[in-house]
Write an enzyme that holds these catalytic residues in place. Structure first.
Site, PDB file in Angstrom:
ATOM      1  N   HIS A 176      12.813  -2.778   1.869  1.00  0.00           N
ATOM      2  CA  HIS A 176      12.215  -1.532   2.350  1.00  0.00           C
ATOM      3  C   HIS A 176      13.097  -0.378   1.907  1.00  0.00           C
ATOM      4  CE1 HIS A 176       9.179  -3.558   4.620  1.00  0.00           C
ATOM      5  NE2 HIS A 176      10.103  -4.374   5.063  1.00  0.00           N
ATOM      6  N   ILE A 177      12.445   0.632   1.376  1.00  0.00           N
ATOM      7  CA  ILE A 177      13.171   1.793   0.851  1.00  0.00           C
ATOM      8  C   ILE A 177      13.833   2.564   1.995  1.00  0.00           C
ATOM      9  CG2 ILE A 177      12.845   3.989  -0.373  1.00  0.00           C
ATOM     10  CD1 ILE A 177      10.321   2.500  -1.666  1.00  0.00           C
ATOM     11  N   SER A 178      13.060   2.789   3.041  1.00  0.00           N
ATOM     12  CA  SER A 178      13.579   3.525   4.205  1.00  0.00           C
ATOM     13  C   SER A 178      14.190   2.541   5.201  1.00  0.00           C
ATOM     14  CB  SER A 178      12.449   4.310   4.869  1.00  0.00           C
ATOM     15  OG  SER A 178      11.485   3.418   5.411  1.00  0.00           O
ATOM     16  N   GLU A 221      12.828  -9.481   0.898  1.00  0.00           N
ATOM     17  CA  GLU A 221      12.063  -8.344   1.430  1.00  0.00           C
ATOM     18  C   GLU A 221      12.873  -7.066   1.224  1.00  0.00           C
ATOM     19  OE1 GLU A 221      12.000  -8.462   5.697  1.00  0.00           O
ATOM     20  OE2 GLU A 221      10.356  -7.022   5.871  1.00  0.00           O
ATOM     21  N   ARG A 238       4.950  10.827  -2.506  1.00  0.00           N
ATOM     22  CA  ARG A 238       4.673  10.534  -1.104  1.00  0.00           C
ATOM     23  C   ARG A 238       5.910  10.789  -0.236  1.00  0.00           C
ATOM     24  NH1 ARG A 238       4.787   4.390   1.205  1.00  0.00           N
ATOM     25  NH2 ARG A 238       4.041   4.906   3.277  1.00  0.00           N
ATOM     26  N   TYR A 258      11.056   8.791   1.153  1.00  0.00           N
ATOM     27  CA  TYR A 258      11.034   7.777   0.087  1.00  0.00           C
ATOM     28  C   TYR A 258      11.637   8.235  -1.243  1.00  0.00           C
ATOM     29  CZ  TYR A 258       7.893   5.541   3.412  1.00  0.00           C
ATOM     30  OH  TYR A 258       7.367   4.967   4.549  1.00  0.00           O
ATOM     31  N   ARG A 309      13.194   4.165  12.463  1.00  0.00           N
ATOM     32  CA  ARG A 309      11.960   4.951  12.499  1.00  0.00           C
ATOM     33  C   ARG A 309      11.130   4.556  13.738  1.00  0.00           C
ATOM     34  NH1 ARG A 309       9.318   4.759   6.703  1.00  0.00           N
ATOM     35  NH2 ARG A 309       8.134   6.494   7.614  1.00  0.00           N
ATOM     36  N   PRO A 318       0.790  -1.220   0.000  1.00  0.00           N
ATOM     37  CA  PRO A 318       0.000   0.000   0.000  1.00  0.00           C
ATOM     38  C   PRO A 318       0.830   1.281   0.000  1.00  0.00           C
ATOM     39  CG  PRO A 318      -0.185  -1.156   2.104  1.00  0.00           C
ATOM     40  CD  PRO A 318       0.495  -2.082   1.142  1.00  0.00           C
ATOM     41  N   ASN A 319       0.320   2.224  -0.773  1.00  0.00           N
ATOM     42  CA  ASN A 319       0.859   3.583  -0.892  1.00  0.00           C
ATOM     43  C   ASN A 319       2.154   3.667  -1.703  1.00  0.00           C
ATOM     44  OD1 ASN A 319      -1.210   4.813   0.771  1.00  0.00           O
ATOM     45  ND2 ASN A 319      -0.280   3.714   2.465  1.00  0.00           N
ATOM     46  N   ALA A 361       3.267  -0.991   4.740  1.00  0.00           N
ATOM     47  CA  ALA A 361       2.750  -1.032   6.116  1.00  0.00           C
ATOM     48  C   ALA A 361       2.293  -2.430   6.525  1.00  0.00           C
ATOM     49  CB  ALA A 361       1.614  -0.032   6.272  1.00  0.00           C
ATOM     50  N   ARG A 398       7.559  -0.026  13.267  1.00  0.00           N
ATOM     51  CA  ARG A 398       8.154  -0.447  11.979  1.00  0.00           C
ATOM     52  C   ARG A 398       9.288  -1.461  12.160  1.00  0.00           C
ATOM     53  NH1 ARG A 398       5.741   3.223   8.312  1.00  0.00           N
ATOM     54  NH2 ARG A 398       5.384   5.221   9.327  1.00  0.00           N
ATOM     55  N   ASP A 424       2.390 -15.694   6.278  1.00  0.00           N
ATOM     56  CA  ASP A 424       1.997 -17.092   6.041  1.00  0.00           C
ATOM     57  C   ASP A 424       2.073 -17.446   4.559  1.00  0.00           C
ATOM     58  OD1 ASP A 424       1.538 -17.593   8.710  1.00  0.00           O
ATOM     59  OD2 ASP A 424      -0.652 -17.652   8.564  1.00  0.00           O
ATOM     60  N   ASN A 451       7.963  -5.648  -1.240  1.00  0.00           N
ATOM     61  CA  ASN A 451       7.925  -4.578  -0.242  1.00  0.00           C
ATOM     62  C   ASN A 451       6.465  -4.488   0.198  1.00  0.00           C
ATOM     63  OD1 ASN A 451       7.854  -2.298   1.291  1.00  0.00           O
ATOM     64  ND2 ASN A 451       9.035  -1.036  -0.134  1.00  0.00           N
ATOM     65  N   HIS A 505       4.286  -4.847   8.879  1.00  0.00           N
ATOM     66  CA  HIS A 505       4.267  -4.750  10.341  1.00  0.00           C
ATOM     67  C   HIS A 505       3.001  -5.330  10.963  1.00  0.00           C
ATOM     68  CE1 HIS A 505       7.421  -2.105   9.063  1.00  0.00           C
ATOM     69  NE2 HIS A 505       6.577  -1.206   8.575  1.00  0.00           N
TER      70      HIS A 505
HETATM   71  C1  DQA Z   1       8.273   0.905   3.684  1.00  0.00           C
HETATM   72  C2  DQA Z   1       8.386   1.087   5.195  1.00  0.00           C
HETATM   73  C3  DQA Z   1       7.051   0.859   5.867  1.00  0.00           C
HETATM   74  O1  DQA Z   1       7.175   1.030   7.273  1.00  0.00           O
HETATM   75  C4  DQA Z   1       6.034   1.853   5.352  1.00  0.00           C
HETATM   76  O2  DQA Z   1       4.763   1.584   5.923  1.00  0.00           O
HETATM   77  C5  DQA Z   1       5.955   1.895   3.867  1.00  0.00           C
HETATM   78  C6  DQA Z   1       7.190   1.783   3.087  1.00  0.00           C
HETATM   79  C7  DQA Z   1       9.601   1.242   2.977  1.00  0.00           C
HETATM   80  O3  DQA Z   1       9.748   0.832   1.838  1.00  0.00           O
HETATM   81  O4  DQA Z   1      10.446   1.925   3.537  1.00  0.00           O
HETATM   82  O5  DQA Z   1       4.906   2.120   3.304  1.00  0.00           O
HETATM   83  O6  DQA Z   1       7.984  -0.459   3.409  1.00  0.00           O
END
Ligand code: DQA
Length: 143
Positions: free
Chosen positions: A97-99, A95, A17, A22, A104, A9-10, A74, A108, A84, A71, A77
């Site tokens: 994650h950009i950040s 896996e 964003r 990001y 943080r 999501p997002n 959210a 997270r 599963d 990725n 978490h």
């Molecule tokens: C994220 C980190 C997550 O905590 C956050 O909810 C995201 C992006 C990242 O790529 O850094 O939406 O997965």
């Protein structure tokens, strides 16, 4: 080789964003670079804001792809279902994650995915997707 990238999501809003967290590049930009830089890889890209659709995408890619880069954003978490689904499939998962989620908010730092993945790449920006691809390419014969 066939790699499926699944974004949660997002992440469709990347570039617009929270650019301080990001960055300013869209995922389309990132995908174009991956396609250019990894000519031997066929990428399938899926993004959804809906948890069950991400579970469906993991199951779909889980038995016929050479790698999955995910990725879950959210849902990382919160989603036992996504963890599963990764445990249920045969395809190896990285896996991304950009950040740097560890630098943080405390919520997270929890991941339902990390323990099911072959590895995690965190905090290296969009380059994490290229590094994950590189791992699959260089380990293709060892899987
Ligand atoms: C994220 C980190 C997550 O905590 C956050 O909810 C995201 C992006 C990242 O790529 O850094 O939406 O997965």
């Amino acid at each position: 080789m066939n790699i499926t990238i699944i974004n949660g999501p997002n992440l469709n809003l990347l570039g617009k964003r929270e650019p301080g967290v990001y960055g300013t590049a869209s995922f389309d930009d990132c995908l174009a670079d991956l396609i250019k830089n990894f000519p031997t890889v066929h990428f399938t890209y899926f993004q959804s804001n809906i948890e069950g659709e991400i579970v469906d995408a993991i199951q779909k890619a889980g038995f016929n792809q050479d790698g999955i880069i995910i990725n879950p954003a959210a849902y990382t978490h919160t989603s036992v279902a996504i963890g599963d689904a990764i445990a249920a499939i045969q395809t190896k998962v990285i896996e991304v994650h950009i950040s740097n989620v560890h630098a943080r908010e405390d919520f997270r730092k929890i991941s339902h995915v990390s323990a099911k993945a072959v590895g995690s790449i965190v905090g290296l920006g969009l380059q994490g997707y290229a590094l994950a691809t590189e791992w699959f390419v260089s380990n293709a014969n060892k899987q």
